[in-house]
Design an enzyme around this catalytic site. Structure first.
Site, PDB file in Angstrom:
ATOM      1  N   ARG A  74       0.845  -1.184   0.000  1.00 35.99           N
ATOM      2  CA  ARG A  74       0.000   0.000   0.000  1.00 35.99           C
ATOM      3  C   ARG A  74       0.884   1.239   0.000  1.00 35.99           C
ATOM      4  NH1 ARG A  74      -1.704   0.869   4.419  1.00 35.99           N
ATOM      5  NH2 ARG A  74      -1.094  -0.937   5.639  1.00 35.99           N
ATOM      6  N   TYR A 202      -1.951  -3.544  -6.776  1.00 39.32           N
ATOM      7  CA  TYR A 202      -1.599  -4.304  -5.573  1.00 39.32           C
ATOM      8  C   TYR A 202      -2.630  -4.149  -4.440  1.00 39.32           C
ATOM      9  CZ  TYR A 202       0.454  -6.135  -1.490  1.00 39.32           C
ATOM     10  OH  TYR A 202       0.612  -6.879  -0.359  1.00 39.32           O
ATOM     11  N   LYS A 211      -9.575  -1.890   2.302  1.00 45.37           N
ATOM     12  CA  LYS A 211      -9.222  -0.725   3.113  1.00 45.37           C
ATOM     13  C   LYS A 211     -10.016   0.518   2.667  1.00 45.37           C
ATOM     14  CE  LYS A 211      -6.044  -3.237   5.053  1.00 45.37           C
ATOM     15  NZ  LYS A 211      -6.230  -3.736   6.410  1.00 45.37           N
ATOM     16  N   HIS A 231     -10.271  -1.643  12.110  1.00 41.54           N
ATOM     17  CA  HIS A 231      -9.219  -2.528  11.588  1.00 41.54           C
ATOM     18  C   HIS A 231      -8.934  -3.593  12.651  1.00 41.54           C
ATOM     19  CE1 HIS A 231      -4.788  -2.766  10.011  1.00 41.54           C
ATOM     20  NE2 HIS A 231      -5.557  -3.618   9.375  1.00 41.54           N
ATOM     21  N   SER A 253      -0.748  -3.318  10.683  1.00 40.88           N
ATOM     22  CA  SER A 253      -0.522  -4.348   9.678  1.00 40.88           C
ATOM     23  C   SER A 253       0.699  -5.201  10.012  1.00 40.88           C
ATOM     24  CB  SER A 253      -0.311  -3.688   8.320  1.00 40.88           C
ATOM     25  OG  SER A 253      -1.376  -2.812   8.064  1.00 40.88           O
ATOM     26  N   CYS A 255       1.344  -7.466  12.296  1.00 39.97           N
ATOM     27  CA  CYS A 255       1.730  -7.635  13.708  1.00 39.97           C
ATOM     28  C   CYS A 255       1.140  -8.921  14.276  1.00 39.97           C
ATOM     29  CB  CYS A 255       1.231  -6.469  14.545  1.00 39.97           C
ATOM     30  SG  CYS A 255       2.251  -5.021  14.435  1.00 39.97           S
ATOM     31  N   ASP A 278      -9.285  -9.220   9.782  1.00 36.66           N
ATOM     32  CA  ASP A 278      -8.745  -7.892   9.423  1.00 36.66           C
ATOM     33  C   ASP A 278      -9.703  -6.727   9.689  1.00 36.66           C
ATOM     34  OD1 ASP A 278      -6.566  -6.364   8.377  1.00 36.66           O
ATOM     35  OD2 ASP A 278      -7.647  -6.124   6.490  1.00 36.66           O
ATOM     36  N   ARG A 371       1.615 -12.167  -0.349  1.00 34.60           N
ATOM     37  CA  ARG A 371       0.317 -12.444   0.265  1.00 34.60           C
ATOM     38  C   ARG A 371      -0.309 -13.730  -0.243  1.00 34.60           C
ATOM     39  NH1 ARG A 371      -1.830  -8.263   3.841  1.00 34.60           N
ATOM     40  NH2 ARG A 371      -0.272  -6.618   3.725  1.00 34.60           N
TER      41      ARG A 371
HETATM   42  C1  OXD Z   1      -2.935  -4.287   5.933  1.00 34.22           C
HETATM   43  C2  OXD Z   1      -3.601  -5.433   5.304  1.00 34.22           C
HETATM   44  O1  OXD Z   1      -2.018  -3.719   5.338  1.00 34.22           O
HETATM   45  O2  OXD Z   1      -4.461  -6.035   5.955  1.00 34.22           O
HETATM   46  O3  OXD Z   1      -3.336  -3.937   7.048  1.00 34.22           O
HETATM   47  O4  OXD Z   1      -3.296  -5.745   4.148  1.00 34.22           O
HETATM   48 MN    MN Z   2      -5.029  -4.969   7.726  1.00 31.65          MN
END
Ligand code: OXD
Ligand code: MN
Length: 593
Positions: A74, A202, A211, A231, A253, A255, A278, A371
């Site tokens: 991102r 992406y 998002k 989130h 993200s 974590c 998520d 991913r």
């Molecule tokens: C993020 C995702 O970047 O879930 O938080 O992809």
């Molecule tokens: Mn996320």
């Protein structure tokens, strides 16, 4: 060119016609979400080499997709909120005026789909038949995006049925453009419920449902309507006594959110069910509790670090029907990434760019932000409540970051307002999910900095207001699995042993654990945490739970500066919480002296 979308409702049709006239695609396909459609798109992509089929024996119906090497995460610096008033975007967002968007970005879409197919992808966020569910329609010229949206959302006919004759849908426009970062923009118009994204194929930049829609656009709507778009993962936990609590947890993200969402408990008799990994939409229910749904139905998880030890349930979920992005490829068509398995000595792979890579090479074979995209239902712990239109009642909210120092393993906020302060002052060290430096502490309130569609000062006020309206508000905790000792070793084993921390939360909810008051909240007494069987000395446990007054005084000063950046948009309740924390730390220090 274009047919006139005879079967679609008039407002959708008018919007699509205007879009098609500007984007000038070669063909238009309105997606129905069927198997036949998926096969058609897949075979075309395999035919032109953009989708690589994996070994059909070991990886049935799974594929690898590689994005442009300049387009792998991102891009927050190219992501904008387009509100009339700059202050409505706030200090944590980039802002562009709607007028500038029209003169600077809209022309980039002109003729952008020439020679390409324009896909129209209606999707539903949330369970079928739920009053909380929302419809979005994404226009895109990327067939990879279509296949991904088919996994991540309830896509096609089902969404059009939910929409009916109405025009309450989020309008998402996406084109790959020329993929040049200089012409890459991700714009959000919260007032109009519109998203424009160009120049990236992406993840979060391109799968607009995620998002852009479910967080940035819906957080703004949630504020108007009195609910929370967050989130957060959603996890059901059942104790040996068959008591179930649902928790929602916000982590920045990469974590370990996906790992926590499907952990394998190391304590006997405990079970987990995964509702979401998520995003979480929470509505106040008639019973005074917060009820949560997962608007998505797929996972877009970070592959590196996901392995049989760290997340066996994710590995099981990946047995079939997966789209991988930017992972490495073993000869014979098996995907690979760092942390998945041991390679043969001297084994040659294709790295994430498709170039030969030999074991032992310093640079990683998979991109650190590679991913997997997979239906959540393929996860062995997928919850039976996943499709429940009313969602699940939330007993506790967890905020967590990646902190080598300062934050103890767990502490509980004293009440909702203090919990909002804990969330608002969340700090985490950065990871590879967004472009930029890795390992730098960053202020990330509620893990929403990249995803809040409006001024975060107003967002904090909204949180406070929602809490006030809830007679049975969830309790709020902060966790940190990542604390290290002086030599940089993790103090806590993490993963399946995190159930021990969740057990303490259960004990707080039932009143069994009294905990210990500290200036930052309530931490467990050492004897309240079940550490039996762990290689964890009492000294290390003490270090894990320690609240160091000096470190916290510094932290609180830094946090104060951050909170001041919201100026008069910062609610006075948070100013008070900050003052209370300063005072408590001072008192604790003088008491110690
Ligand atoms: C993020 C995702 O970047 O879930 O938080 O992809
Ligand atoms: Mn996320």
């Amino acid at each position: 060119m274009p047919e006139t979308f005879p079967s679609l409702n008039p407002s959708l049709r008018a919007w699509l016609q205007a879009g098609a006239a500007h984007f000038r695609p070669e063909n238009i396909v309105v997606c129905d979400g069927s198997e036949a459609e998926r096969e058609r798109i897949q075979s075309a992509m395999v035919g032109d080499g953009t989708l690589i089929p994996l070994d059909p024996q070991t990886q049935p119906r799974s594929f690898l997709y590689r994005t442009d090497p300049s387009d792998v995460a991102r891009t927050e610096h190219l992501t904008f909120i387009c509100s009339d008033d700059r202050d409505d975007a706030g200090p944590t967002n980039n802002w562009m005026s709607p007028a500038e968007a029209r003169t600077r970005v809209w022309p980039l879409f002109e003729g952008a789909m020439r020679g390409r197919t324009m896909y129209v992808v209606p999707y539903l966020l949330g369970p079928v038949g739920s009053i909380y569910s929302r419809v979005g329609v994404q226009i895109t010229d990327s067939p990879y995006v279509v296949l991904s949206l088919r996994i991540m959302t309830r896509m096609g006919r089902v969404a059009l049925q939910h929409l009916g004759a109405g025009d309450d849908f989020v309008r998402g426009i996406h084109s790959l453009g020329d993929l040049h970062p200089d012409r890459r923009f991700i714009l959000h118009f919260p007032a109009e419920a519109e998203i424009w994204s160009i120049g990236s194929g992406y993840g979060g930049n391109a799968l607009l449902s995620k998002k852009c829609h479910a967080l940035r656009i819906e957080s703004a709507r949630a504020r108007r309507e009195g609910w929370l778009a967050e989130h957060m993962l959603i996890l059901g936990i059942t104790s040996p006594a068959r008591v179930t609590h649902y928790v929602a947890a916000a982590f920045p993200s990469a974590c370990g959110k996906t790992n926590l969402a499907m952990l394998v408990p190391t304590l006997p008799g405990w079970t987990i069910d995964t509702v979401g990994d998520d995003i979480c939409w929470m509505h106040p229910g008639a019973d005074g509790r917060l009820w949560a749904i997962n608007p998505e139905c797929g996972m877009f998880g970070v592959a590196p670090g996901t392995g049989p030890k760290t997340n066996p349930n994710a590995v099981r979920a990946l047995r079939h029907d997966v789209i991988y992005t930017n992972v490495a490829l073993r000869r014979g068509g098996r995907p690979w990434w760092e942390g998945l398995s041991k390679l043969e000595h001297g084994e040659v792979l294709d790295d994430w760019r498709g170039s030969p890579w030999v074991t032992g090479k310093a640079s990683p074979a998979a991109h650190p932000n590679a991913r997997f995209t997979v239906p959540l239902q393929q996860c062995p712990t997928a919850s039976g409540t996943f499709d429940a239109p009313e969602g699940v009642p939330i007993s506790a909210i967890l905020f967590g970051g990646r902190r080598a120092r300062v934050a103890p393993l767990i502490y509980e906020a004293r009440n909702w307002a203090h919990g909002v302060y804990v969330g608002a002052t969340l700090v985490s060290e950065t990871t590879a999910a967004a472009t930029g430096d890795v390992g730098v502490p960053r202020q990330d309130p509620m893990a929403m900095v990249p995803f809040c569609g409006y001024n975060m000062g107003d967002y904090f006020a909204h949180w406070l207001k929602v809490g006030k309206s809830l007679p049975r508000a969830p309790r709020i905790f902060h966790v940190n699995w990542f604390r290290t000792d002086a030599s940089g070793r993790y103090l806590w084993p993490g993963f399946g042993d995190n159930i021990r921390v969740l057990q303490w939360i259960f004990d707080r909810l039932s009143g069994k654990a009294s905990g210990q008051e500290t200036p930052i909240g309530v931490v467990p007494r050492q004897e309240e945490l079940d550490v039996e069987g762990l290689d964890l000395s009492p000294d290390r446990l003490r270090e894990l739970l320690a609240v160091d007054r000096e470190a916290w005084s510094q932290e609180t000063r830094r946090v104060g500066e951050f909170l001041r950046s919201f100026g008069d948009r910062l609610p006075s309740a948070l100013r008070n919480e900050q003052a209370v924390q300063v005072k408590r730390l001072l008192l604790a220090a003088s008491h110690l002296n």
